[in-house]
Motif scaffolding. Structure first.
Motif, short mmCIF file in Angstrom:
data_model
loop_
_atom_site.label_atom_id
_atom_site.label_comp_id
_atom_site.label_asym_id
_atom_site.label_seq_id
_atom_site.Cartn_x
_atom_site.Cartn_y
_atom_site.Cartn_z
N ALA A 1 -21.02 26.94 88.21
CA ALA A 1 -20.79 26.10 87.03
C ALA A 1 -19.65 26.68 86.19
N ARG A 2 -19.60 28.00 86.08
CA ARG A 2 -18.50 28.64 85.35
C ARG A 2 -17.18 28.36 86.05
N TRP A 3 -17.15 28.45 87.38
CA TRP A 3 -15.93 28.20 88.13
C TRP A 3 -15.48 26.74 87.94
N LEU A 4 -16.43 25.81 87.97
CA LEU A 4 -16.08 24.41 87.75
C LEU A 4 -15.57 24.18 86.33
N GLY A 5 -15.97 25.02 85.40
CA GLY A 5 -15.54 24.89 84.01
C GLY A 5 -16.39 23.92 83.20
N ILE A 6 -17.61 23.67 83.66
CA ILE A 6 -18.49 22.71 82.99
C ILE A 6 -18.78 23.17 81.57
N GLU A 7 -18.71 22.23 80.65
CA GLU A 7 -19.05 22.48 79.25
C GLU A 7 -20.14 21.49 78.85
N VAL A 8 -20.86 21.80 77.79
CA VAL A 8 -21.92 20.90 77.34
C VAL A 8 -21.89 20.79 75.82
N THR A 9 -22.10 19.56 75.34
CA THR A 9 -22.20 19.29 73.91
C THR A 9 -23.43 18.41 73.71
N ARG A 10 -23.74 18.13 72.47
CA ARG A 10 -24.85 17.24 72.14
C ARG A 10 -24.32 16.08 71.30
N ASP A 11 -24.92 14.93 71.50
CA ASP A 11 -24.67 13.80 70.61
C ASP A 11 -26.02 13.20 70.23
N ASP A 12 -26.02 12.06 69.60
CA ASP A 12 -27.28 11.43 69.16
C ASP A 12 -28.22 11.09 70.31
N SER A 13 -27.67 10.93 71.52
CA SER A 13 -28.49 10.56 72.68
C SER A 13 -28.91 11.75 73.53
N GLY A 14 -28.42 12.94 73.21
CA GLY A 14 -28.81 14.12 73.99
C GLY A 14 -27.62 14.92 74.47
N LEU A 15 -27.80 15.58 75.61
CA LEU A 15 -26.74 16.44 76.15
C LEU A 15 -25.67 15.60 76.85
N VAL A 16 -24.42 16.03 76.68
CA VAL A 16 -23.29 15.43 77.39
C VAL A 16 -22.57 16.58 78.08
N PHE A 17 -22.43 16.48 79.39
CA PHE A 17 -21.76 17.50 80.19
C PHE A 17 -20.32 17.06 80.43
N MET A 18 -19.39 18.02 80.49
CA MET A 18 -17.99 17.70 80.69
C MET A 18 -17.39 18.57 81.78
N LEU A 19 -16.72 17.92 82.73
CA LEU A 19 -15.96 18.59 83.78
C LEU A 19 -14.49 18.44 83.39
N PRO A 20 -13.79 19.54 83.11
CA PRO A 20 -12.40 19.41 82.68
C PRO A 20 -11.50 18.92 83.82
N ALA A 21 -10.38 18.32 83.45
CA ALA A 21 -9.39 17.88 84.43
C ALA A 21 -8.68 19.11 84.99
N ARG A 22 -8.73 19.26 86.31
CA ARG A 22 -8.04 20.38 86.95
C ARG A 22 -7.40 19.89 88.23
N ARG A 23 -6.15 20.23 88.42
CA ARG A 23 -5.41 19.77 89.59
C ARG A 23 -5.99 20.33 90.90
N ASP A 24 -6.64 21.50 90.83
CA ASP A 24 -7.20 22.08 92.05
C ASP A 24 -8.50 21.38 92.49
N MET A 25 -8.96 20.39 91.73
CA MET A 25 -10.14 19.61 92.13
C MET A 25 -9.76 18.24 92.69
N ILE A 26 -8.47 17.99 92.84
CA ILE A 26 -8.02 16.70 93.36
C ILE A 26 -8.25 16.66 94.86
N GLY A 27 -8.90 15.60 95.31
CA GLY A 27 -9.15 15.41 96.73
C GLY A 27 -8.14 14.46 97.35
N ASN A 28 -7.75 13.42 96.62
CA ASN A 28 -6.76 12.46 97.10
C ASN A 28 -5.53 12.54 96.20
#
Length: 154
Positions: free
Chosen positions: A29-56
């Motif tokens: 999860a650290r390598w992916l760079g996942i972050e988490v925040t909260r809003d009124d509906s609960g947890l929101v997870f975020m995967l940052p944009a990284r060029r090394d995760m491009i498949g196509n």
């Protein structure tokens, strides 16, 4: 890290509802760079944009494996915090539907614990980019709920 300290951080994270502590102790999860925040509906997870995760590279679109790993990790962390009792969720099955290409931009996910039984939990995960109304992927998974002990963290 010893097994005892692993249990300590996990139990403390759950007790204070701290998803960041769980993320910090998950190397992938650290390598992916996942972050988490909260809003009124609960947890929101975020995967940052990284060029090394491009498949196509022609689109360019995030690789399906990176998208799946992001959604699966979000579901596990959300489940660990949402359960009524301290148990370790272990994925029994995971099914993902890719609805459109995930562009190279931040991707967000929200999880829903559909049902928590004594031994199994059923979850849904929705992932989007620019708008939560325009999903890029959805996932369904079942987790076996293992007792929280030394063997459940291996």
């Amino acid at each position: 890290m010893s097994d005892t300290s692993s249990l300590d951080w996990l139990e403390q994270s759950r007790a204070i509802n701290a998803p960041d502590t769980i993320l910090d102790n998950m190397p992938y999860a650290r390598w992916l760079g996942i972050e988490v925040t909260r809003d009124d509906s609960g947890l929101v997870f975020m995967l940052p944009a990284r060029r090394d995760m491009i498949g196509n590279p022609l689109l360019p679109a995030i690789h399906g494996g990176a998208m799946g790993a992001f959604m699966e990790t979000a579901a596990i962390i959300d489940t660990m915090l949402a359960l009524r009792t301290a148990k370790m969720p272990k994925i029994a099955n995971f099914s993902i539907d890719y609805l459109r290409a995930g562009k190279c931009q931040p991707t967000y996910a929200r999880c829903e614990l559909v049902r928590e039984g004594k031994r199994l939990a059923n979850l849904r995960v929705h992932a989007w980019q620019a708008s939560e109304d325009r999903l890029v992927a959805t996932a369904r998974l079942h987790c076996v709920l293992a007792e929280l002990d030394q063997t459940s963290i291996r």
